[in-house]
Design a protein around this motif. Structure first.
Motif, PDB file in Angstrom:
ATOM      1  N   ALA A 278     -23.949 -16.397  -8.494  1.00  0.00           N
ATOM      2  CA  ALA A 278     -24.839 -15.263  -8.772  1.00  0.00           C
ATOM      3  C   ALA A 278     -25.018 -15.097 -10.276  1.00  0.00           C
ATOM      4  CB  ALA A 278     -24.253 -13.989  -8.166  1.00  0.00           C
ATOM      5  N   GLY A 279     -25.764 -14.052 -10.646  1.00  0.00           N
ATOM      6  CA  GLY A 279     -26.100 -13.852 -12.047  1.00  0.00           C
ATOM      7  C   GLY A 279     -24.915 -13.494 -12.928  1.00  0.00           C
ATOM      8  N   ALA A 280     -24.112 -12.541 -12.473  1.00  0.00           N
ATOM      9  CA  ALA A 280     -22.969 -12.116 -13.292  1.00  0.00           C
ATOM     10  C   ALA A 280     -22.035 -13.291 -13.548  1.00  0.00           C
ATOM     11  CB  ALA A 280     -22.228 -10.973 -12.597  1.00  0.00           C
ATOM     12  N   GLU A 281     -21.772 -14.053 -12.516  1.00  0.00           N
ATOM     13  CA  GLU A 281     -20.883 -15.220 -12.658  1.00  0.00           C
ATOM     14  C   GLU A 281     -21.465 -16.246 -13.625  1.00  0.00           C
ATOM     15  OE1 GLU A 281     -19.997 -17.395  -9.104  1.00  0.00           O
ATOM     16  OE2 GLU A 281     -18.437 -15.987  -8.546  1.00  0.00           O
ATOM     17  N   SER A 282     -22.776 -16.369 -13.633  1.00  0.00           N
ATOM     18  CA  SER A 282     -23.417 -17.304 -14.567  1.00  0.00           C
ATOM     19  C   SER A 282     -23.143 -16.844 -15.991  1.00  0.00           C
ATOM     20  CB  SER A 282     -24.924 -17.371 -14.314  1.00  0.00           C
ATOM     21  OG  SER A 282     -25.163 -17.723 -12.972  1.00  0.00           O
ATOM     22  N   ASN A 283     -23.323 -15.541 -16.233  1.00  0.00           N
ATOM     23  CA  ASN A 283     -23.087 -15.028 -17.584  1.00  0.00           C
ATOM     24  C   ASN A 283     -21.607 -15.106 -17.968  1.00  0.00           C
ATOM     25  OD1 ASN A 283     -25.761 -14.484 -18.380  1.00  0.00           O
ATOM     26  ND2 ASN A 283     -25.792 -12.657 -17.100  1.00  0.00           N
ATOM     27  N   GLU A 284     -20.717 -14.832 -17.009  1.00  0.00           N
ATOM     28  CA  GLU A 284     -19.267 -14.978 -17.283  1.00  0.00           C
ATOM     29  C   GLU A 284     -18.978 -16.382 -17.801  1.00  0.00           C
ATOM     30  OE1 GLU A 284     -16.966 -12.747 -17.183  1.00  0.00           O
ATOM     31  OE2 GLU A 284     -17.867 -11.187 -15.941  1.00  0.00           O
TER      32      GLU A 284
ATOM     33  N   HIS B 218     -26.777  -7.579 -17.569  1.00  0.00           N
ATOM     34  CA  HIS B 218     -26.340  -8.963 -17.393  1.00  0.00           C
ATOM     35  C   HIS B 218     -25.361  -9.123 -16.246  1.00  0.00           C
ATOM     36  CE1 HIS B 218     -28.262 -10.471 -21.055  1.00  0.00           C
ATOM     37  NE2 HIS B 218     -27.803  -9.416 -21.690  1.00  0.00           N
ATOM     38  N   GLY B 219     -25.145  -8.065 -15.457  1.00  0.00           N
ATOM     39  CA  GLY B 219     -24.204  -8.151 -14.346  1.00  0.00           C
ATOM     40  C   GLY B 219     -23.131  -7.095 -14.491  1.00  0.00           C
ATOM     41  N   SER B 220     -22.257  -7.011 -13.477  1.00  0.00           N
ATOM     42  CA  SER B 220     -21.305  -5.895 -13.481  1.00  0.00           C
ATOM     43  C   SER B 220     -19.848  -6.347 -13.451  1.00  0.00           C
ATOM     44  CB  SER B 220     -21.587  -4.975 -12.289  1.00  0.00           C
ATOM     45  OG  SER B 220     -21.141  -5.577 -11.100  1.00  0.00           O
TER      46      SER B 220
ATOM     47  N   MET C 179     -29.629 -12.759 -24.774  1.00  0.00           N
ATOM     48  CA  MET C 179     -30.781 -11.894 -24.541  1.00  0.00           C
ATOM     49  C   MET C 179     -31.402 -12.210 -23.184  1.00  0.00           C
ATOM     50  SD  MET C 179     -33.348 -13.578 -27.366  1.00  0.00           S
ATOM     51  CE  MET C 179     -34.670 -12.460 -27.064  1.00  0.00           C
ATOM     52  N   GLU C 180     -31.913 -11.184 -22.534  1.00  0.00           N
ATOM     53  CA  GLU C 180     -32.784 -11.442 -21.383  1.00  0.00           C
ATOM     54  C   GLU C 180     -34.104 -11.890 -22.022  1.00  0.00           C
ATOM     55  OE1 GLU C 180     -33.098  -8.588 -17.957  1.00  0.00           O
ATOM     56  OE2 GLU C 180     -31.796  -7.382 -19.214  1.00  0.00           O
ATOM     57  N   SER C 181     -34.627 -13.044 -21.638  1.00  0.00           N
ATOM     58  CA  SER C 181     -35.835 -13.557 -22.310  1.00  0.00           C
ATOM     59  C   SER C 181     -36.941 -12.508 -22.258  1.00  0.00           C
ATOM     60  CB  SER C 181     -36.302 -14.847 -21.649  1.00  0.00           C
ATOM     61  OG  SER C 181     -35.224 -15.749 -21.539  1.00  0.00           O
TER      62      SER C 181
ATOM     63  N   ALA D  11     -30.142 -17.295 -11.577  1.00  0.00           N
ATOM     64  CA  ALA D  11     -29.661 -17.004 -10.204  1.00  0.00           C
ATOM     65  C   ALA D  11     -30.895 -16.584  -9.396  1.00  0.00           C
ATOM     66  CB  ALA D  11     -28.581 -15.933 -10.210  1.00  0.00           C
ATOM     67  N   LYS D  12     -30.813 -15.463  -8.721  1.00  0.00           N
ATOM     68  CA  LYS D  12     -31.914 -14.836  -7.971  1.00  0.00           C
ATOM     69  C   LYS D  12     -32.953 -15.826  -7.422  1.00  0.00           C
ATOM     70  CE  LYS D  12     -31.504 -10.285 -10.198  1.00  0.00           C
ATOM     71  NZ  LYS D  12     -31.258  -9.220  -9.278  1.00  0.00           N
ATOM     72  N   GLY D  13     -34.045 -16.040  -8.157  1.00  0.00           N
ATOM     73  CA  GLY D  13     -35.189 -16.801  -7.642  1.00  0.00           C
ATOM     74  C   GLY D  13     -34.939 -18.283  -7.433  1.00  0.00           C
TER      75      GLY D  13
ATOM     76  N   CYS E  93     -30.138 -17.496 -23.198  1.00  0.00           N
ATOM     77  CA  CYS E  93     -31.218 -16.749 -22.534  1.00  0.00           C
ATOM     78  C   CYS E  93     -30.820 -16.483 -21.090  1.00  0.00           C
ATOM     79  CB  CYS E  93     -32.528 -17.523 -22.589  1.00  0.00           C
ATOM     80  SG  CYS E  93     -33.274 -17.450 -24.218  1.00  0.00           S
ATOM     81  N   ASP E  94     -30.757 -15.197 -20.761  1.00  0.00           N
ATOM     82  CA  ASP E  94     -30.475 -14.801 -19.380  1.00  0.00           C
ATOM     83  C   ASP E  94     -31.815 -14.784 -18.639  1.00  0.00           C
ATOM     84  OD1 ASP E  94     -30.145 -13.367 -17.003  1.00  0.00           O
ATOM     85  OD2 ASP E  94     -28.576 -12.089 -17.824  1.00  0.00           O
ATOM     86  N   GLU E  95     -31.954 -15.728 -17.724  1.00  0.00           N
ATOM     87  CA  GLU E  95     -33.195 -15.879 -16.947  1.00  0.00           C
ATOM     88  C   GLU E  95     -32.960 -15.480 -15.494  1.00  0.00           C
ATOM     89  OE1 GLU E  95     -36.311 -17.129 -17.721  1.00  0.00           O
ATOM     90  OE2 GLU E  95     -35.992 -17.516 -19.850  1.00  0.00           O
ATOM     91  N   VAL E  96     -31.902 -14.709 -15.263  1.00  0.00           N
ATOM     92  CA  VAL E  96     -31.549 -14.364 -13.882  1.00  0.00           C
ATOM     93  C   VAL E  96     -32.718 -13.650 -13.191  1.00  0.00           C
ATOM     94  CG1 VAL E  96     -30.005 -12.938 -12.471  1.00  0.00           C
ATOM     95  CG2 VAL E  96     -29.067 -14.364 -14.299  1.00  0.00           C
ATOM     96  N   MET E  97     -33.318 -12.687 -13.893  1.00  0.00           N
ATOM     97  CA  MET E  97     -34.425 -11.959 -13.277  1.00  0.00           C
ATOM     98  C   MET E  97     -35.780 -12.491 -13.734  1.00  0.00           C
ATOM     99  SD  MET E  97     -35.129  -7.858 -13.160  1.00  0.00           S
ATOM    100  CE  MET E  97     -33.887  -7.379 -11.980  1.00  0.00           C
ATOM    101  N   ALA E  98     -35.902 -12.829 -15.019  1.00  0.00           N
ATOM    102  CA  ALA E  98     -37.216 -13.228 -15.566  1.00  0.00           C
ATOM    103  C   ALA E  98     -37.581 -14.663 -15.207  1.00  0.00           C
ATOM    104  CB  ALA E  98     -37.217 -13.042 -17.077  1.00  0.00           C
TER     105      ALA E  98
HETATM  106  N1  PLP Z   1     -28.790 -10.806 -15.399  1.00  0.00           N
HETATM  107  C1  PLP Z   1     -29.929 -10.153 -15.148  1.00  0.00           C
HETATM  108  C2  PLP Z   1     -31.041 -10.226 -16.143  1.00  0.00           C
HETATM  109  C3  PLP Z   1     -30.074  -9.413 -13.981  1.00  0.00           C
HETATM  110  O1  PLP Z   1     -31.210  -8.744 -13.755  1.00  0.00           O
HETATM  111  C4  PLP Z   1     -29.003  -9.373 -13.062  1.00  0.00           C
HETATM  112  C5  PLP Z   1     -29.132  -8.604 -11.806  1.00  0.00           C
HETATM  113  O2  PLP Z   1     -30.046  -7.881 -11.588  1.00  0.00           O
HETATM  114  C6  PLP Z   1     -27.828 -10.067 -13.367  1.00  0.00           C
HETATM  115  C7  PLP Z   1     -27.756 -10.785 -14.532  1.00  0.00           C
HETATM  116  C8  PLP Z   1     -26.655 -10.035 -12.429  1.00  0.00           C
HETATM  117  O3  PLP Z   1     -26.928 -10.793 -11.329  1.00  0.00           O
HETATM  118  P1  PLP Z   1     -26.063 -10.619  -9.980  1.00  0.00           P
HETATM  119  O4  PLP Z   1     -26.358  -9.255  -9.460  1.00  0.00           O
HETATM  120  O5  PLP Z   1     -26.567 -11.734  -9.123  1.00  0.00           O
HETATM  121  O6  PLP Z   1     -24.644 -10.797 -10.363  1.00  0.00           O
END
Ligand code: PLP
Length: 441
Positions: A108-114, A137-139, A210-212, A272-274, A243-248
């Protein structure tokens, strides 16, 4: 109350909520850009769930790929080579345009950023990590410390070394700022960041995240000059740009990755996500060639039982193929123009709509009490009357499903939406905004 909801309230802990204050709608069907509740009520999925359902619900190609992989080899440890593992990584590296890059898969996204944090620290031997206010960037423990808004408060004090900077947000810039154009915006925020990097000591900074394009905090689109400037700053001081591309990412803004809008190359990309549109969880980190090579003879200290899960990888291969087969980039370009115009019309017509921001099918607008003063309809991190929840509830009642953040409403439908569907859904939004106009009178 239905038995399903009753059981959910009895046994499930729902995200980001006081459990006594929620009313989780029971969903029984989902197809295309729609889903239905147990009473048969149909909703336009105008946030593509959590901005991950890019190809909508019920995509047969993805479902079949998952079924086939589940029949064949549902799981084999991450140390083994597997066709779908290599195919997914190859397709993702190609999509990034980063020659010689490699992928480390997560869930998932948080794990990617970790894992990006760890790679950056290991590669640079440095320990400070910069990230932006008003970014999510995740929780989890580290990703939560990257997050620059109230959702990180529960992570505090957290591990050391996380530094926040202010990114471009012209609409709510300090009052003294008199921006005439995008270049002024870029110059101002670049100067702030450059100073901060100097004050913190560049030799201690491993990465700037940064989130792109900032997503859940309200679609904050940086000027290209700013993104290029951050890239140059990073290069100058040997800091990695992440660049965090999880959502963008994944065509949300029109290009496969949002950083591609700004003609730069990051050192690490998190996604992640898409990449699987939520059919099964998958995320990852793309490491550029120099970092991938570094790990040729340095042990990469990252690992997960479910790294490169076969079913996730099979879903990713199918999803990436579907983006191409369905000409998603073209549809985003076409419907993005329609959405942009409809949002401009909304701003023109409604007293409560302050600013609208959009790129591709990624958009948000700010609800204000007064267009001149820009006073938000609810103050930052304060909504004692639950006004935004009420407005989101009014939209939902009319069949328009989305979510809000602070005083902002996100509009980010599945990328398969047609013009007719988009116009119908935005008609609902328009009617509900009439009521919000009356609320602020
Ligand atoms: N990074 C961005 C830009 C996000 O929008 C999100 C979730 O919305 C995350 C990271 C975290 O992703 P996840 O909820 O899959 O851990």
């Amino acid at each position: 109350m239905s038995a399903i909801k009753e059981k959910s309230l009895k046994y499930n802990l729902h995200s980001w909520s006081a459990q006594g204050a929620i009313d989780p709608t029971v969903i029984t069907k989902a197809e295309g850009i729609y889903f239905w509740d147990e009473d048969g009520k149909k909703y336009y999925d105008m946030s593509a769930q959590l901005v991950n359902s890019n190809l909508g619900h019920g995509n047969k190609a993805i479902v079949n790929a998952i079924k086939e992989q589940a029949d064949k080899i549902p799981f084999i440890g991450p140390g083994f080579s597997l066709d779908v593992r290599s195919d997914a990584a190859e397709a993702i590296v190609e999509a990034s345009g980063l020659k010689g890059a490699k992928v480390f898969f997560t869930n998932a996204g948080a794990e990617s950023n970790e894992n990006a944090i760890k790679m950056a620290k290991q590669y640079t031997g440095r320990w400070k990590i910069f990230s932006m206010y008003r970014c999510y960037h995740g929780s989890s423990a580290g990703a939560g410390m990257l997050t620059g808004e109230p959702r990180h408060f529960a992570n505090e004090p957290g591990p050391a070394g996380f530094v926040k900077y202010d990114g471009p947000y012209a609409y709510r810039a300090p009052k003294a700022c008199k921006f005439e154009n995008e270049d002024d915006v870029a110059d101002f925020y670049l100067e702030l960041l450059t100073n901060q990097v100097k004050y913190e000591g560049p030799e201690s900074i491993a990465a700037i995240f940064m989130e792109s394009v900032v997503g859940s905090n309200g679609i904050l689109i940086p000027p290209a000059k700013y993104v290029k400037g951050v890239r140059e700053l990073c290069t100058k001081y040997g800091i990695l740009l992440v660049c965090d591309e999880v959502m963008a990412g994944w065509y949300r803004t029109g290009t496969c990755f949002a950083f591609q809008q700004f003609e730069i190359e990051p050192d690490l990309i998190t996604f992640a996500k898409g990449c699987t549109c939520g059919y099964v969880p998958l995320g990852g980190v793309i490491a550029c060639e120099k970092i991938a090579k570094y790990f040729d003879d340095h042990k990469m200290m990252c690992g997960l039982t479910y790294s490169a899960h076969p079913i996730g990888c099979a879903a990713a291969v199918a999803t990436l193929n579907e983006y191409k087969n369905l000409n998603i980039a073209d549809n985003v370009a076409k419907q993005g123009k329609v959405l942009g115009q409809l949002l401009e019309d909304l701003k023109e017509k409604h007293a409560c709509v302050g600013e609208v921001r959009y790129i591709g099918l990624f958009s948000a607008f700010e609800l204000v009490k007064d267009k001149q003063t820009r006073e938000p309809i609810v103050a930052f991190n304060e909504d004692p009357q639950g006004l935004m929840n009420k407005i989101i509830g009014m939209l939902k009642k009319e069949g328009f499903y989305t979510y809000s953040h602070e005083n902002m409403i996100i509009v980010a439908p599945p990328l398969i939406i047609t013009e007719e569907e988009l116009r119908e859904a935005m008609g609902i939004l328009d009617r509900v905004m009439d009521s919000v106009d009356n609320m602020i009178k």
